[in-house]
Design an enzyme around this catalytic site. Structure first.
Site, PDB file in Angstrom:
ATOM      1  N   TYR A 178     134.952 -25.580  14.643  1.00  0.00           N
ATOM      2  CA  TYR A 178     133.725 -26.041  15.882  1.00  0.00           C
ATOM      3  C   TYR A 178     133.977 -25.732  16.919  1.00  0.00           C
ATOM      4  CZ  TYR A 178     130.664 -28.160  18.197  1.00  0.00           C
ATOM      5  OH  TYR A 178     129.034 -28.587  18.912  1.00  0.00           O
ATOM      6  N   ARG A 225     136.862 -34.522  28.172  1.00  0.00           N
ATOM      7  CA  ARG A 225     136.144 -35.805  29.311  1.00  0.00           C
ATOM      8  C   ARG A 225     135.159 -36.347  29.022  1.00  0.00           C
ATOM      9  NH1 ARG A 225     133.881 -31.013  32.729  1.00  0.00           N
ATOM     10  NH2 ARG A 225     131.824 -31.435  30.958  1.00  0.00           N
ATOM     11  N   ARG A 235     126.525 -38.593  19.748  1.00  0.00           N
ATOM     12  CA  ARG A 235     127.525 -37.118  19.136  1.00  0.00           C
ATOM     13  C   ARG A 235     128.805 -37.324  19.115  1.00  0.00           C
ATOM     14  NH1 ARG A 235     124.514 -33.798  23.232  1.00  0.00           N
ATOM     15  NH2 ARG A 235     126.175 -34.891  24.661  1.00  0.00           N
ATOM     16  N   PHE A 295     137.911 -14.419  37.987  1.00  0.00           N
ATOM     17  CA  PHE A 295     136.076 -15.227  37.333  1.00  0.00           C
ATOM     18  C   PHE A 295     136.780 -15.916  36.176  1.00  0.00           C
ATOM     19  CE2 PHE A 295     132.036 -15.711  35.100  1.00  0.00           C
ATOM     20  CZ  PHE A 295     133.030 -15.298  33.622  1.00  0.00           C
TER      21      PHE A 295
HETATM   22  C1  D99 Z   1     131.573 -20.830  29.716  1.00  0.00           C
HETATM   23  N1  D99 Z   1     132.228 -22.052  29.759  1.00  0.00           N
HETATM   24  O1  D99 Z   1     133.388 -19.816  32.110  1.00  0.00           O
HETATM   25 CL1  D99 Z   1     135.070 -19.458  27.369  1.00  0.00          CL
HETATM   26  C2  D99 Z   1     130.096 -20.614  29.304  1.00  0.00           C
HETATM   27  N2  D99 Z   1     132.350 -23.200  34.511  1.00  0.00           N
HETATM   28  O2  D99 Z   1     133.016 -23.336  30.669  1.00  0.00           O
HETATM   29 CL2  D99 Z   1     129.877 -16.427  29.705  1.00  0.00          CL
HETATM   30  C3  D99 Z   1     130.024 -19.358  29.299  1.00  0.00           C
HETATM   31  O3  D99 Z   1     132.983 -21.753  33.512  1.00  0.00           O
HETATM   32  C4  D99 Z   1     130.914 -18.023  29.567  1.00  0.00           C
HETATM   33  O4  D99 Z   1     130.804 -27.246  35.983  1.00  0.00           O
HETATM   34  C5  D99 Z   1     131.810 -17.572  29.914  1.00  0.00           C
HETATM   35  O5  D99 Z   1     132.492 -28.089  35.708  1.00  0.00           O
HETATM   36  C6  D99 Z   1     132.312 -19.990  30.383  1.00  0.00           C
HETATM   37  C7  D99 Z   1     134.030 -19.791  30.897  1.00  0.00           C
HETATM   38  C8  D99 Z   1     134.569 -18.138  30.614  1.00  0.00           C
HETATM   39  C9  D99 Z   1     136.147 -18.291  29.324  1.00  0.00           C
HETATM   40  C10 D99 Z   1     136.307 -17.435  28.523  1.00  0.00           C
HETATM   41  C11 D99 Z   1     136.269 -16.248  29.647  1.00  0.00           C
HETATM   42  C12 D99 Z   1     136.475 -16.917  31.052  1.00  0.00           C
HETATM   43  C13 D99 Z   1     135.648 -17.693  31.443  1.00  0.00           C
HETATM   44  C14 D99 Z   1     132.202 -22.806  31.376  1.00  0.00           C
HETATM   45  C15 D99 Z   1     131.243 -22.594  32.270  1.00  0.00           C
HETATM   46  C16 D99 Z   1     131.477 -23.608  33.139  1.00  0.00           C
HETATM   47  C17 D99 Z   1     132.675 -22.434  34.558  1.00  0.00           C
HETATM   48  C18 D99 Z   1     131.836 -24.717  34.937  1.00  0.00           C
HETATM   49  C19 D99 Z   1     133.005 -25.806  35.320  1.00  0.00           C
HETATM   50  C20 D99 Z   1     133.970 -25.064  36.584  1.00  0.00           C
HETATM   51  C21 D99 Z   1     133.919 -24.006  36.643  1.00  0.00           C
HETATM   52  C22 D99 Z   1     133.092 -23.495  36.039  1.00  0.00           C
HETATM   53  C23 D99 Z   1     131.932 -27.156  35.658  1.00  0.00           C
HETATM   54  C24 D99 Z   1     133.271 -21.688  28.931  1.00  0.00           C
HETATM   55  C25 D99 Z   1     132.686 -22.916  27.685  1.00  0.00           C
HETATM   56  C26 D99 Z   1     132.162 -21.986  26.632  1.00  0.00           C
HETATM   57  C27 D99 Z   1     133.537 -24.023  26.773  1.00  0.00           C
HETATM   58  C28 D99 Z   1     131.565 -23.515  28.080  1.00  0.00           C
END
Ligand code: D99
Length: 384
Positions: A178, A225, A235, A295
């Site tokens: 998943y 979390r 969910r 990033f």
């Molecule tokens: C995500 N995810 O950053 Cl998976 C989603 N924040 O958590 Cl394009 C879409 O990173 C993309 O607000 C990229 O608490 C990501 C990841 C990522 C991955 C792999 C390599 C590099 C980056 C996110 C997005 C949100 C995020 C927000 C966070 C604080 C830190 C920055 C917050 C991961 C996913 C898919 C698990 C939601």
């Protein structure tokens, strides 16, 4: 924002970082008007960045770390995924509408006429789906390799989400599958975007497997979390084979949050998440582009700091426990290096190690996992 500043009150570096981000405006203070109103005022690309700022302020700040040529690709990739996630998250949608929508979303994301109203649990997500043609037109200006990556990942993700609409997460393998669909594929897709931008930016051998772990680490941390919030929304993503070792029903954990049994179940889930760290360390060691490193490093460091806060913490079972926004701000403002990342992982795995008392159930398995994580950091640190 004031509460955010208050939480970092004793940490001057975080205060400085938060204020700088607010002043620069891109990360913390996007447009104040509602997205619906902005839709009619902004051109396609500006709308996409405004939408990004509305749906995830800290992510829109993190994305600023990327090289310019990658920013648009990742912004659109994020919005396409967010649109798909909004459909998956909408519990009011009946199955015979939801399934085909998930399965075919990758086709809709290539159709300028596609727009859908009334889906989404908040106004910004609804506006994003209604104004999808703006996302499409911005998407259509990307290069072919980027477009085919985004479409292929969206196709696989939509199919996986559709598979899990009527499938429960029982085994840890189900859980890994998943999370592969909803997050591992994001890591895999991002790595392909990075390599399309610069073929030397990430020098991995087992590229997809290691990239997959990056997504699993973040997703599993979020799922642990969000236990209480997801329970409220009926969910559940925690695998039954884990929690049924400790309680008869998942919601029983919230009834006795301080009991050794409930905490052992929480710690078991966290130990399962630690399993992905060696791959994450391997990934980060192989990111050669400094901006791409920053990033990818921010969410990883946020995740390990979150896990350390969640470990053996009864509050997780009755509330949502988050790390300070000030940490994300500080990480974004300073040019974090690979050794900084090692330091953050080391510091937080030590916090978990100290909380892992010998008498606790699952203590031994957790200790083994912690030792593997420490070796993966130590070994890489000297080899670097
Ligand atoms: C995500 N995810 O950053 Cl998976 C989603 N924040 O958590 Cl394009 C879409 O990173 C993309 O607000 C990229 O608490 C990501 C990841 C990522 C991955 C792999 C390599 C590099 C980056 C996110 C997005 C949100 C995020 C927000 C966070 C604080 C830190 C920055 C917050 C991961 C996913 C898919 C698990 C939601």
């Amino acid at each position: 924002m004031l509460l955010t500043l208050y939480k970092s009150a004793l940490r001057p570096l975080e205060i400085k970082a938060l204020l700088k981000l607010k002043i620069r405006g891109n990360g913390y203070a996007p447009h104040t008007e509602p997205l619906g109103q902005l839709a009619s005022q902004l051109d396609d690309k500006a709308f996409c960045y405004a939408a990004l700022g509305k749906v995830s302020r800290s992510f829109s700040a993190v994305i600023q770390q990327l090289p310019n040529e990658l920013k648009d690709a990742v912004c659109i990739f994020y919005l396409v995924l967010r649109a798909l996630d909004t459909i998956e998250d909408d519990m009011t949608l009946q199955q015979d509408i939801k399934q085909p929508l998930l399965l075919n979303f990758y086709k809709h994301s290539q159709d300028e006429a596609f727009s859908i109203s009334g889906i989404g649990d908040n106004a910004d997500y609804m506006v994003l789906l209604e104004n999808y043609p703006k996302v499409y037109r911005t998407f259509s200006n990307l290069n072919n390799k980027t477009k085919s990556t985004i479409v292929d990942i969206t196709r696989q993700m939509g199919s996986g989400m559709s598979e899990f609409t009527d499938k429960k997460i029982i085994s840890v393998d189900d859980f890994d599958l998943y999370c592969h669909y909803v997050a591992g594929l994001v890591g895999i897709g991002l790595t392909r975007l990075f390599l399309a931008f610069n073929s030397l930016s990430v020098t991995l051998v087992d590229t997809d497997a290691v990239s997959n772990s990056m997504g699993l680490f973040l997703q599993k941390t979020n799922i642990i979390r969000d236990y209480y919030e997801d329970l409220d929304a009926d969910r559940t993503f925690w695998p039954k084979n884990i929690w049924s070792e400790y309680v008869d029903k998942l919601e029983d954990l919230a009834k006795n949050p301080k009991s050794e049994t409930s905490l052992a179940c929480l710690n078991h889930m966290i130990t399962d998440t630690l399993r992905h760290i060696p791959d994450c360390i391997e990934y980060m060691r192989n990111v050669k582009d400094n901006k791409i490193f920053r990033f990818t490093a921010v969410p990883q460091i946020m995740a390990i700091a979150t896990l350390a806060k969640l470990y053996n913490n009864p509050k997780v079972l009755t509330d949502v426990v988050k790390v300070r926004k000030g940490l994300a701000a500080k990480l974004m403002l300073y040019n974090i290096t690979l050794n900084d990342l090692f330091r953050y992982f080391w510091k937080n795995i030590r916090i978990i190690e100290k909380k892992n008392n010998p008498g606790m159930p699952y203590h031994h398995e957790t200790k083994l996992m912690i030792d593997q994580v420490k070796n993966s950091i130590n070994h890489k640190r000297y080899q670097q």
